[in-house]
Design an enzyme around this catalytic site. Structure first.
Site, PDB file in Angstrom:
ATOM      1  N   ASP A  11      54.828  49.028  27.636  1.00  0.00           N
ATOM      2  CA  ASP A  11      55.498  49.843  28.652  1.00  0.00           C
ATOM      3  C   ASP A  11      56.389  48.942  29.480  1.00  0.00           C
ATOM      4  O   ASP A  11      56.167  47.725  29.539  1.00  0.00           O
ATOM      5  CB  ASP A  11      54.486  50.568  29.549  1.00  0.00           C
ATOM      6  N   LEU A  66      49.438  67.201  20.754  1.00  0.00           N
ATOM      7  CA  LEU A  66      48.322  67.243  21.703  1.00  0.00           C
ATOM      8  C   LEU A  66      48.683  68.066  22.932  1.00  0.00           C
ATOM      9  O   LEU A  66      49.850  68.197  23.287  1.00  0.00           O
ATOM     10  CB  LEU A  66      47.910  65.822  22.111  1.00  0.00           C
ATOM     11  N   ASN A 108      56.854  74.510  19.801  1.00  0.00           N
ATOM     12  CA  ASN A 108      56.798  74.692  21.255  1.00  0.00           C
ATOM     13  C   ASN A 108      57.568  75.935  21.691  1.00  0.00           C
ATOM     14  O   ASN A 108      57.141  76.656  22.595  1.00  0.00           O
ATOM     15  CB  ASN A 108      57.333  73.447  21.973  1.00  0.00           C
ATOM     16  N   LEU A 159      48.174  83.870  24.692  1.00  0.00           N
ATOM     17  CA  LEU A 159      48.504  85.227  25.139  1.00  0.00           C
ATOM     18  C   LEU A 159      47.856  85.451  26.501  1.00  0.00           C
ATOM     19  O   LEU A 159      47.275  86.507  26.749  1.00  0.00           O
ATOM     20  CB  LEU A 159      47.963  86.263  24.146  1.00  0.00           C
ATOM     21  N   CYS A 202      56.714  69.773  28.598  1.00  0.00           N
ATOM     22  CA  CYS A 202      57.166  70.032  27.227  1.00  0.00           C
ATOM     23  C   CYS A 202      57.874  71.378  27.048  1.00  0.00           C
ATOM     24  O   CYS A 202      59.042  71.403  26.667  1.00  0.00           O
ATOM     25  CB  CYS A 202      55.980  69.949  26.277  1.00  0.00           C
ATOM     26  N   LYS A 209      61.413  71.989  28.702  1.00  0.00           N
ATOM     27  CA  LYS A 209      62.477  71.099  28.214  1.00  0.00           C
ATOM     28  C   LYS A 209      62.709  71.272  26.713  1.00  0.00           C
ATOM     29  O   LYS A 209      63.842  71.250  26.243  1.00  0.00           O
ATOM     30  CB  LYS A 209      62.172  69.649  28.587  1.00  0.00           C
TER      31      LYS A 209
HETATM   32  N1  LIG Z   1      52.933  65.224  27.600  1.00  0.00           N
HETATM   33  C1  LIG Z   1      52.653  65.989  26.565  1.00  0.00           C
HETATM   34  O1  LIG Z   1      51.776  66.852  26.605  1.00  0.00           O
HETATM   35  C2  LIG Z   1      53.401  65.820  25.273  1.00  0.00           C
HETATM   36  C3  LIG Z   1      52.901  66.392  24.098  1.00  0.00           C
HETATM   37  C4  LIG Z   1      53.601  66.214  22.913  1.00  0.00           C
HETATM   38  C5  LIG Z   1      54.784  65.489  22.918  1.00  0.00           C
HETATM   39  N2  LIG Z   1      55.258  64.972  24.078  1.00  0.00           N
HETATM   40  C6  LIG Z   1      56.491  64.192  24.031  1.00  0.00           C
HETATM   41  O2  LIG Z   1      56.153  62.808  24.044  1.00  0.00           O
HETATM   42  C7  LIG Z   1      57.144  62.057  24.765  1.00  0.00           C
HETATM   43  C8  LIG Z   1      56.481  61.283  25.882  1.00  0.00           C
HETATM   44  O3  LIG Z   1      55.936  62.209  26.799  1.00  0.00           O
HETATM   45  P1  LIG Z   1      54.908  61.761  27.935  1.00  0.00           P
HETATM   46  O4  LIG Z   1      54.439  62.995  28.584  1.00  0.00           O
HETATM   47  O5  LIG Z   1      53.919  60.807  27.380  1.00  0.00           O
HETATM   48  O6  LIG Z   1      55.906  60.958  28.904  1.00  0.00           O
HETATM   49  P2  LIG Z   1      55.515  59.977  30.098  1.00  0.00           P
HETATM   50  O7  LIG Z   1      56.632  60.041  31.055  1.00  0.00           O
HETATM   51  O8  LIG Z   1      54.125  60.273  30.578  1.00  0.00           O
HETATM   52  O9  LIG Z   1      55.454  58.542  29.409  1.00  0.00           O
HETATM   53  C9  LIG Z   1      56.572  57.844  28.977  1.00  0.00           C
HETATM   54  C10 LIG Z   1      56.273  56.357  29.155  1.00  0.00           C
HETATM   55  O10 LIG Z   1      57.325  55.612  28.548  1.00  0.00           O
HETATM   56  C11 LIG Z   1      57.581  54.475  29.356  1.00  0.00           C
HETATM   57  N3  LIG Z   1      58.910  53.951  29.028  1.00  0.00           N
HETATM   58  C12 LIG Z   1      60.128  54.495  29.285  1.00  0.00           C
HETATM   59  N4  LIG Z   1      61.106  53.714  28.791  1.00  0.00           N
HETATM   60  C13 LIG Z   1      60.490  52.672  28.208  1.00  0.00           C
HETATM   61  C14 LIG Z   1      60.960  51.512  27.532  1.00  0.00           C
HETATM   62  N5  LIG Z   1      62.280  51.291  27.356  1.00  0.00           N
HETATM   63  N6  LIG Z   1      60.054  50.640  27.056  1.00  0.00           N
HETATM   64  C15 LIG Z   1      58.741  50.837  27.236  1.00  0.00           C
HETATM   65  N7  LIG Z   1      58.232  51.917  27.875  1.00  0.00           N
HETATM   66  C16 LIG Z   1      59.100  52.813  28.348  1.00  0.00           C
HETATM   67  C17 LIG Z   1      57.428  54.998  30.770  1.00  0.00           C
HETATM   68  O11 LIG Z   1      57.211  53.962  31.701  1.00  0.00           O
HETATM   69  C18 LIG Z   1      56.205  55.908  30.610  1.00  0.00           C
HETATM   70  O12 LIG Z   1      55.006  55.204  30.839  1.00  0.00           O
HETATM   71  C19 LIG Z   1      58.182  63.077  25.224  1.00  0.00           C
HETATM   72  O13 LIG Z   1      59.199  63.153  24.272  1.00  0.00           O
HETATM   73  C20 LIG Z   1      57.400  64.376  25.233  1.00  0.00           C
HETATM   74  O14 LIG Z   1      58.230  65.501  25.044  1.00  0.00           O
HETATM   75  C21 LIG Z   1      54.593  65.099  25.258  1.00  0.00           C
END
Ligand SMILES: NC(=O)c1ccc[n+]([C@@H]2O[C@H](COP(=O)([O-])OP(=O)(O)OC[C@H]3O[C@@H](n4cnc5c(N)ncnc54)[C@H](O)[C@@H]3O)[C@@H](O)[C@H]2O)c1
Length: 482
Positions: free
Chosen positions: A30, A152, A227, A269, A279, A282
């Site tokens: 991260d 998830l 989604n 439902l 999610c 967006k």
């Molecule tokens: N949250 C959910 O329930 C969920 C479920 C399925 C898919 N997704 C998808 O997964 C992706 C991540 O979602 P999230 O909720 O975990 O986001 P989040 O914001 O919780 O986590 C993203 C992480 O990436 C880090 N980050 C950003 N740029 C970085 C870089 N250049 N190098 C290293 N780390 C970096 C940020 O510091 C952060 O910790 C999104 O595309 C989202 O749509 C999310």
């Protein structure tokens, strides 16, 4: 296997901890130093069931944290990109975080690697990641890019990852498909579930996860389409709830009748204040943009978003209907997170509704079992939102109680105590957590979604008390203005 997961947020942290649980050697990357420091100190930065246990189990053994992307790339066979893909103003996904990670990976490639899109991304991202890596010097024969979308749900993320309905592997070469399949091997061959220490899941008896191999483009579309479909299901039942209210039917009965059709199913439902989270809103907009850019009119997506937006306005109208005027009202809000089981406030309907109520001049006392810390940051120290230590404290002296997140704890609250603590016996439930008959018996006025209002025998007394209080508030404001 040696795995790097870039982005240690809700998805990356869960995926990394679960891959370690499956026996892999995982480096979580991260660029947020505070998050890394907290993780290294043994903290779990998000509220997610079983995640603290997994971090405790594997931290310092098969799971480590780093800010050094290049080092993590060199160490790993598979590199999962799990950074955010937030929406831009026009609804397109902002892929700049993905691009910057792809650039970073390209510079460090020294051996064959599979770069895996775990983030939710629009179709064509796979080929863009490949192009960016080539432009940044990665030798074509030393990498493949695959798409492995994550399904998830926050609140049950660990169990969802370990007991998935399906694992989608979008890979355009067999070599990378095989490596990805190997990473999930303990789930697909069922060996993980025989482990006595396995995290418990929603299945009893033998289980093997189902892996679906597709092209990279199809995998990208599967995630957006899934989604969008789930969001559509929520908007559909909310639109049905509005019709129920108009004709005096009960949406919970209608839902039972629809949901028991095996072609439809009960899940998603649930009528309420609409979908939120990081999610659905967006991804729906991003999918609409993808469709538009490729010349496809997908009006169903516009309507899904419109119904969702309207659902919050309908809720505010319900509060107004229950309380007559809003200015000066003191409201107890139960629930801030966008859903139960998480501390995530992103696009939470509760946050949007509270902001609208603040604009109307209400004072809010809120309680949420997990999201209070994040909410304090969201609203800031100078807002008219106070935070209570528990649900009963929030209710003390409030003009009404609003239920905005479906935490199970709220459903178990003592109704007699709710009535005793509230100034007026009014509950407006945006999640249909309570049974109308129980509310009636407890002497509460109860407004929910798609079900007839429960307005007790004392409604006339309550209404006149409300009118009296409203005139007092007006008089006070007039005096203050004078
Ligand atoms: N949250 C959910 O329930 C969920 C479920 C399925 C898919 N997704 C998808 O997964 C992706 C991540 O979602 P999230 O909720 O975990 O986001 P989040 O914001 O919780 O986590 C993203 C992480 O990436 C880090 N980050 C950003 N740029 C970085 C870089 N250049 N190098 C290293 N780390 C970096 C940020 O510091 C952060 O910790 C999104 O595309 C989202 O749509 C999310």
């Amino acid at each position: 296997m040696r795995i790097a997961v870039v982005g240690s947020g809700y998805v990356g942290l869960v995926a990394g901890a679960c891959f370690a649980e499956l026996g892999h050697d995982v480096l979580l990357v991260d660029n947020d130093e505070h998050k890394l420091a907290a993780l290294k100190l043994g903290e779990c930065p998000i509220h997610e069931k079983f995640l603290p246990e997994l971090l405790e189990r594997h931290r310092g053994k098969r799971l480590d944290f780093t800010g050094d992307l290049a080092d993590a790339v060199r160490h790993s066979q598979l590199i999962f990109i799990a950074v955010g893909t937030p929406p831009k103003d026009d609804g397109d996904a902002d892929l700049s975080y993905v691009e910057s990670v792809a650039q970073g990976i390209a510079g460090a490639i020294d051996d064959y690697k599979v770069v895996v899109e775990k983030s939710t991304v629009p179709v064509y991202t796979n080929s863009w990641v490949r192009k960016i890596m080539l432009l940044n010097g990665a030798p074509a024969e030393l990498f493949d890019v695959a798409s492995n979308p994550e399904f998830l749900r926050e609140g049950t993320a660990v169990a969802d990852f370990l007991y998935p309905d399906r694992i989608v592997v979008g890979a355009d070469t067999d070599r990378c498909a095989q490596l990805l399949a190997q990473a999930y091997g303990p789930l697909t061959d069922g060996s993980y579930y025989k482990n006595p220490d396995a995290i418990p899941g929603p299945v009893t008896g033998p289980f093997q996860a189902h892996l679906i191999r597709t092209s990279a483009k199809s995998a990208e579309l599967i995630k957006h389409a899934s989604n969008a479909f789930l969001a559509m299901k929520i908007s559909f039942i909310n639109a049905v709830a509005s019709v129920c209210e108009a004709v005096g039917a009960d949406v919970e009965q209608v839902r039972e009748g629809i949901g028991t059709d095996s072609r439809i199913g009960r899940r998603f439902l649930s009528p309420g204040v609409g979908y939120g989270g990081s999610c659905f809103p967006k991804d729906l907009l991003a999918f609409r943009s993808v469709a538009r850019e490729n010349g496809c009119h997908f009006g169903l997506l516009d309507e899904t978003a419109r119904v969702n937006e309207e659902q919050r306005n309908r809720f505010i109208r319900k509060v107004r209907k229950a309380l007559w005027t809003l200015k000066g009202k003191k409201l107890a809000v139960l629930g801030l997170a966008f859903k139960n089981g998480t501390d995530d406030l992103r696009e939470s309907p509760a946050v949007g509704i509270i902001k609208s109520l603040l604009k109307e001049g209400c004072a809010i006392t809120a309680y949420d079992p997990a999201a209070m810390g994040r909410a304090a940051e969201e609203f800031g120290p100078n807002s008219a939102v106070r935070f209570a230590h528990g649900p009963y404290e929030a209710l003390q002296g409030a003009d009404a109680c609003l239920v905005l997140t479906e935490w199970e704890d709220f459903a178990a609250l003592d109704l007699a105590r709710i009535k005793q603590l509230l100034r007026y016996p009014i509950v407006v439930d945006g999640r249909n957590l309570f049974k109308p008959a129980a509310m009636e018996e407890a002497g509460l006025h109860y407004y929910s979604i798609g079900r007839p209002d429960v307005v007790g025998a004392h409604s006339a007394t309550v209404t006149s008390a409300l009118k009296e209080a409203a005139s007092k508030n007006e008089a006070i404001s007039r005096n203050e203005a004078a």
